[in-house]
Design a protein around this motif. Structure first.
Motif, PDB file in Angstrom:
ATOM      1  N   TYR A 181     -24.180 -41.888 -26.156  1.00 21.17           N
ATOM      2  CA  TYR A 181     -24.288 -43.738 -26.795  1.00 21.17           C
ATOM      3  C   TYR A 181     -24.065 -44.491 -25.545  1.00 21.17           C
ATOM      4  O   TYR A 181     -23.821 -44.373 -24.867  1.00 21.17           O
ATOM      5  CB  TYR A 181     -22.540 -43.574 -27.354  1.00 21.17           C
ATOM      6  CG  TYR A 181     -21.780 -42.632 -28.044  1.00 21.17           C
ATOM      7  CD1 TYR A 181     -21.927 -42.558 -29.512  1.00 21.17           C
ATOM      8  CD2 TYR A 181     -21.834 -41.110 -28.081  1.00 21.17           C
ATOM      9  CE1 TYR A 181     -21.634 -41.965 -30.480  1.00 21.17           C
ATOM     10  CE2 TYR A 181     -21.379 -40.281 -28.748  1.00 21.17           C
ATOM     11  CZ  TYR A 181     -21.536 -40.524 -30.087  1.00 21.17           C
ATOM     12  OH  TYR A 181     -20.447 -39.767 -30.917  1.00 21.17           O
ATOM     13  N   SER A 182     -25.010 -45.726 -26.360  1.00 20.27           N
ATOM     14  CA  SER A 182     -25.786 -46.445 -25.078  1.00 20.27           C
ATOM     15  C   SER A 182     -24.172 -47.749 -26.181  1.00 20.27           C
ATOM     16  O   SER A 182     -25.319 -48.679 -26.749  1.00 20.27           O
ATOM     17  CB  SER A 182     -26.625 -46.891 -24.884  1.00 20.27           C
ATOM     18  OG  SER A 182     -27.662 -46.852 -26.481  1.00 20.27           O
ATOM     19  N   THR A 184     -14.149 -45.850 -18.708  1.00 21.19           N
ATOM     20  CA  THR A 184     -13.356 -47.327 -17.793  1.00 21.19           C
ATOM     21  C   THR A 184     -13.158 -48.018 -18.896  1.00 21.19           C
ATOM     22  O   THR A 184     -14.314 -48.101 -20.248  1.00 21.19           O
ATOM     23  CB  THR A 184     -14.291 -48.042 -16.980  1.00 21.19           C
ATOM     24  OG1 THR A 184     -14.376 -46.744 -15.924  1.00 21.19           O
ATOM     25  CG2 THR A 184     -13.400 -48.793 -16.109  1.00 21.19           C
ATOM     26  N   VAL A 185     -11.753 -48.716 -19.241  1.00 14.09           N
ATOM     27  CA  VAL A 185     -11.982 -49.567 -20.498  1.00 14.09           C
ATOM     28  C   VAL A 185     -12.619 -51.155 -19.882  1.00 14.09           C
ATOM     29  O   VAL A 185     -11.475 -51.469 -18.726  1.00 14.09           O
ATOM     30  CB  VAL A 185     -10.702 -49.536 -21.728  1.00 14.09           C
ATOM     31  CG1 VAL A 185     -10.941 -50.741 -22.139  1.00 14.09           C
ATOM     32  CG2 VAL A 185     -10.402 -47.808 -21.655  1.00 14.09           C
ATOM     33  N   GLN A 186     -13.594 -51.637 -20.188  1.00 10.60           N
ATOM     34  CA  GLN A 186     -13.321 -53.264 -19.917  1.00 10.60           C
ATOM     35  C   GLN A 186     -12.585 -53.865 -20.566  1.00 10.60           C
ATOM     36  O   GLN A 186     -12.351 -53.958 -21.362  1.00 10.60           O
ATOM     37  CB  GLN A 186     -15.370 -53.520 -19.898  1.00 10.60           C
ATOM     38  CG  GLN A 186     -16.108 -51.919 -19.379  1.00 10.60           C
ATOM     39  CD  GLN A 186     -16.066 -52.194 -17.841  1.00 10.60           C
ATOM     40  OE1 GLN A 186     -15.115 -52.961 -17.249  1.00 10.60           O
ATOM     41  NE2 GLN A 186     -16.859 -51.185 -17.924  1.00 10.60           N
ATOM     42  N   SER A 224     -16.352 -46.954 -21.529  1.00  6.66           N
ATOM     43  CA  SER A 224     -18.112 -46.765 -20.707  1.00  6.66           C
ATOM     44  C   SER A 224     -17.132 -45.130 -20.273  1.00  6.66           C
ATOM     45  O   SER A 224     -16.077 -44.820 -19.199  1.00  6.66           O
ATOM     46  CB  SER A 224     -18.089 -47.384 -19.305  1.00  6.66           C
ATOM     47  OG  SER A 224     -18.286 -48.569 -19.572  1.00  6.66           O
ATOM     48  N   GLN A 240     -19.657 -46.657 -24.664  1.00  2.41           N
ATOM     49  CA  GLN A 240     -20.916 -45.697 -23.675  1.00  2.41           C
ATOM     50  C   GLN A 240     -21.214 -44.643 -22.977  1.00  2.41           C
ATOM     51  O   GLN A 240     -19.851 -44.357 -22.632  1.00  2.41           O
ATOM     52  CB  GLN A 240     -21.697 -47.002 -22.391  1.00  2.41           C
ATOM     53  CG  GLN A 240     -21.674 -48.181 -23.054  1.00  2.41           C
ATOM     54  CD  GLN A 240     -22.330 -49.158 -22.032  1.00  2.41           C
ATOM     55  OE1 GLN A 240     -21.461 -48.872 -20.481  1.00  2.41           O
ATOM     56  NE2 GLN A 240     -22.750 -50.143 -22.097  1.00  2.41           N
ATOM     57  N   THR A 243     -18.456 -41.711 -18.243  1.00  2.98           N
ATOM     58  CA  THR A 243     -19.155 -41.230 -17.323  1.00  2.98           C
ATOM     59  C   THR A 243     -18.705 -39.650 -16.645  1.00  2.98           C
ATOM     60  O   THR A 243     -17.840 -39.684 -16.494  1.00  2.98           O
ATOM     61  CB  THR A 243     -19.770 -42.128 -16.354  1.00  2.98           C
ATOM     62  OG1 THR A 243     -18.876 -41.613 -15.081  1.00  2.98           O
ATOM     63  CG2 THR A 243     -20.179 -43.244 -16.545  1.00  2.98           C
ATOM     64  N   ALA A 244     -19.977 -38.394 -17.052  1.00  8.66           N
ATOM     65  CA  ALA A 244     -19.719 -37.460 -17.203  1.00  8.66           C
ATOM     66  C   ALA A 244     -20.049 -36.408 -16.354  1.00  8.66           C
ATOM     67  O   ALA A 244     -21.816 -36.852 -16.404  1.00  8.66           O
ATOM     68  CB  ALA A 244     -18.945 -36.784 -18.553  1.00  8.66           C
ATOM     69  N   SER A 259     -22.225 -41.914 -21.090  1.00 10.09           N
ATOM     70  CA  SER A 259     -23.230 -41.549 -20.035  1.00 10.09           C
ATOM     71  C   SER A 259     -23.484 -40.335 -19.367  1.00 10.09           C
ATOM     72  O   SER A 259     -22.390 -40.418 -18.777  1.00 10.09           O
ATOM     73  CB  SER A 259     -24.174 -42.664 -19.654  1.00 10.09           C
ATOM     74  OG  SER A 259     -23.308 -43.370 -18.794  1.00 10.09           O
ATOM     75  N   LEU A 260     -24.235 -38.642 -19.282  1.00 10.70           N
ATOM     76  CA  LEU A 260     -24.482 -38.419 -17.923  1.00 10.70           C
ATOM     77  C   LEU A 260     -25.071 -39.026 -16.900  1.00 10.70           C
ATOM     78  O   LEU A 260     -26.265 -39.303 -17.598  1.00 10.70           O
ATOM     79  CB  LEU A 260     -24.792 -36.990 -19.324  1.00 10.70           C
ATOM     80  CG  LEU A 260     -23.798 -36.914 -20.043  1.00 10.70           C
ATOM     81  CD1 LEU A 260     -24.539 -35.503 -21.649  1.00 10.70           C
ATOM     82  CD2 LEU A 260     -22.737 -36.578 -20.004  1.00 10.70           C
ATOM     83  N   ARG A 301     -27.942 -58.765 -22.954  1.00 13.47           N
ATOM     84  CA  ARG A 301     -25.957 -57.996 -23.457  1.00 13.47           C
ATOM     85  C   ARG A 301     -25.302 -58.445 -23.282  1.00 13.47           C
ATOM     86  O   ARG A 301     -24.180 -58.011 -24.375  1.00 13.47           O
ATOM     87  CB  ARG A 301     -26.182 -57.206 -21.921  1.00 13.47           C
ATOM     88  CG  ARG A 301     -25.523 -55.593 -21.965  1.00 13.47           C
ATOM     89  CD  ARG A 301     -25.360 -54.561 -21.340  1.00 13.47           C
ATOM     90  NE  ARG A 301     -25.401 -55.366 -19.700  1.00 13.47           N
ATOM     91  CZ  ARG A 301     -24.326 -55.513 -18.996  1.00 13.47           C
ATOM     92  NH1 ARG A 301     -23.175 -55.357 -19.218  1.00 13.47           N
ATOM     93  NH2 ARG A 301     -24.633 -56.154 -17.866  1.00 13.47           N
ATOM     94  N   PHE A 316     -15.385 -39.785 -15.533  1.00  9.36           N
ATOM     95  CA  PHE A 316     -14.502 -41.193 -15.258  1.00  9.36           C
ATOM     96  C   PHE A 316     -14.216 -42.180 -16.489  1.00  9.36           C
ATOM     97  O   PHE A 316     -15.663 -41.947 -17.253  1.00  9.36           O
ATOM     98  CB  PHE A 316     -14.999 -42.152 -14.398  1.00  9.36           C
ATOM     99  CG  PHE A 316     -13.897 -41.716 -13.259  1.00  9.36           C
ATOM    100  CD1 PHE A 316     -12.310 -42.536 -12.771  1.00  9.36           C
ATOM    101  CD2 PHE A 316     -14.493 -41.174 -12.572  1.00  9.36           C
ATOM    102  CE1 PHE A 316     -11.787 -42.093 -11.192  1.00  9.36           C
ATOM    103  CE2 PHE A 316     -13.237 -40.390 -11.083  1.00  9.36           C
ATOM    104  CZ  PHE A 316     -12.444 -41.168 -10.329  1.00  9.36           C
ATOM    105  N   GLU A 346     -28.713 -37.689 -19.312  1.00 10.83           N
ATOM    106  CA  GLU A 346     -28.850 -38.265 -20.860  1.00 10.83           C
ATOM    107  C   GLU A 346     -28.189 -39.205 -21.093  1.00 10.83           C
ATOM    108  O   GLU A 346     -26.895 -39.274 -20.704  1.00 10.83           O
ATOM    109  CB  GLU A 346     -28.523 -36.892 -21.796  1.00 10.83           C
ATOM    110  CG  GLU A 346     -29.443 -37.063 -23.198  1.00 10.83           C
ATOM    111  CD  GLU A 346     -28.453 -35.788 -24.451  1.00 10.83           C
ATOM    112  OE1 GLU A 346     -28.170 -34.678 -23.339  1.00 10.83           O
ATOM    113  OE2 GLU A 346     -29.004 -35.882 -24.943  1.00 10.83           O
ATOM    114  N   THR A 347     -28.038 -39.899 -21.813  1.00  9.31           N
ATOM    115  CA  THR A 347     -27.657 -41.070 -22.822  1.00  9.31           C
ATOM    116  C   THR A 347     -26.676 -40.797 -23.919  1.00  9.31           C
ATOM    117  O   THR A 347     -27.523 -40.690 -24.860  1.00  9.31           O
ATOM    118  CB  THR A 347     -27.848 -42.524 -22.520  1.00  9.31           C
ATOM    119  OG1 THR A 347     -28.936 -42.872 -21.619  1.00  9.31           O
ATOM    120  CG2 THR A 347     -26.871 -43.982 -22.782  1.00  9.31           C
TER     121      THR A 347
END
Lengths: 163, 296
Positions: A45-46, A101-103, A109, A36, A111-112, A38-39, A22, A99, A42-43
């Motif tokens: 966009y990865s 998050t910008v890494q 990322s 990314q 997530t919902a 993701s739910l 990765r 949420f 379901e994902t």
């Protein structure tokens, strides 16, 4: 420019061999926003490359581009707009909250709990559910009233978004 | 003395003869019941196989959510603070389900939780699923603070895990625990699983992480609390999804083995049945022939 990036890749190669796959992917492409999305079930966009993502953050709407300052934002019910690379129209998903998050390495990322494409909603249904929920707002049971208030908040956002 | 032993001997002969005739019926009944068992285990295996693909999908999606959370804590270096805390108050959340018939999956998780209890005897436990609750109630009844059942009928949903989280936050004040660990079964492959753990960080730990300032965060907001509650929910969900996938594949393997064993038993019993039947027929023939020859 090309030569330089080739040289840089060559330099990082022995190092990346040791790290997990990765990481190598992340190091190889530097200047694009990777999404990314993701739910729990379901994902969507990865890690695919996108141009821009607009988020319904609690502190206001915000657009995220590549090399954004690392941040973490709570999302309110609203529309997530995704501008994919090589496409002019934005993909729109309605989320109920989550949420983002910008890494530091330009990875966003999201997530919902739930997300659906905006075109999959029916306006008639929204209106029907909205009147139903509004009726419960003044319910004597505090829990029912609180749940109705949340439902109304989500549905009003949704109604505005689908107009 | 001799007379007595002769009597018992003859009595034994008589019973064995009765048994010889009864076995045919008995073997037949036994054979039938084993065939039914085989049918049941085969059906359960098929049901588990069909659920497996759905469970695997839920597991993959849940893993992505895990990853998003983990990278944040990685960058914020939250683990360092959590490790440095002295005499932390522990909370263990152990996740299994209500259903059995899936091999040793639940007892292995219970063993992992018990091992942790030996190191930290004051740990409070939240038992999710009846199986883990029963196992821990036997050895550490005073540690169990909360228990949930009705888990594992179908792939877990976000709604389920939010209800569980709400209860944990309300009843136990989970944010006060300085160390929260989730115990769950991690499906390593479709054939094996492993009890594993993952940490949850409380708001205070999140806020004092050395890398917290890397992120641009609104200081007015109550983001650490919100993030803690949200990640507790999503981590419980993903642990439940992984546990569910592990359980389904363990059940499929267990039922596969059970069907194979039943098949072996059916083979053995049908040979025994045929032999016994043959013996009965031979006996009857002997009787008929003896009767016929005595008439000559």
């Amino acid at each position: 420019m090309l030569f330089r990036s080739v040289a840089a890749t060559a330099k990082t190669l022995p190092r990346t061999l040791n790290t997990i796959s990765r990481r190598t992917y992340v190091e190889a492409v530097e200047n694009a926003l990777k999404l990314q999305f993701s739910l729990p079930h379901e994902t969507l966009y990865s890690g695919s490359k996108v141009n821009q993502v607009n988020l319904p953050a609690q502190s206001g709407k915000m657009g995220i581009l590549a090399n954004h300052v690392p941040t973490i934002e709570q999302l309110s019910p609203g529309v997530v707009e995704i501008l994919e690379e090589g496409s002019n129209t934005a993909k729109k998903y309605f989320i109920s909250g989550g949420f983002a998050t910008v890494q530091p390495n330009s990875v966003l990322s999201i997530t919902a709990a739930e997300a659906f494409p905006l075109e999959s909603f029916s306006q008639d249904n929204i209106r029907k559910l909205l009147t139903e929920a509004k009726g419960k707002l003044s319910d004597s049971d505090a829990v029912v009233a609180a749940e109705a208030a949340i439902t109304v908040e989500v549905l009003e956002q949704l109604e505005a978004a689908t107009k | 003395m001799l007379a007595r032993s002769a009597i018992t001997q003859s009595a034994r002969c008589a019973t064995s003869q009765i048994r010889g005739y009864a076995t045919l019926k008995e073997v037949e009944l036994r054979l039938k019941s084993i065939k039914n068992i085989e049918k049941i285990t085969k059906t359960m295996k098929i049901v588990a196989s069909t659920r497996l693909s759905k469970a695997q999908k839920a597991k993959a999606a849940a893993k992505m959510i895990d990853q998003a959370d983990a990278t944040f804590y990685d960058v914020a270096k939250t683990a360092e603070v959590a490790e440095a805390k002295e005499s932390p108050k522990h909370l263990s959340i152990a996740i299994t389900s209500d259903k059995g018939l899936c091999g040793s999956i639940h007892s292995q998780l219970a063993k992992a939780v018990k091992r942790n209890l030996e190191a930290n005897p004051t740990t409070d436990i939240v038992a999710i699923g009846d199986k883990i609750k029963m196992q821990l109630l036997r050895s550490h009844p005073e540690n169990i603070k909360l228990a949930f059942n009705g888990i594992g009928k179908d792939a877990p949903t976000f709604y389920e895990s939010s209800l569980i989280t709400a209860k944990i936050l309300e009843e136990l004040k989970a944010q006060d625990y300085s160390k929260i660990t989730i115990f769950f079964n991690d499906p390593v492959s479709s054939l094996s699983f492993e009890p594993s753990t993952k940490p949850i960080y409380n708001p205070e730990t999140i806020q004092t992480s050395p890398g917290y300032n890397v992120f641009e965060i609104d200081p007015e907001g109550k983001l650490p609390t919100d993030l803690f509650e949200y990640s507790l929910t999503s981590q419980i969900l993903s642990a439940m999804a992984q546990g569910y996938a592990a359980e389904i594949s363990a059940r499929r393997n267990a039922m596969d083995n059970a069907s194979k064993n039943a098949g072996d038993m059916i083979n053995r019993y049908s040979i025994l049945y045929n032999r016994t039947r043959q013996a009965v027929i031979t006996n009857e023939l002997v009787d008929i022939i003896t009767g016929a020859s005595s008439l000559d």
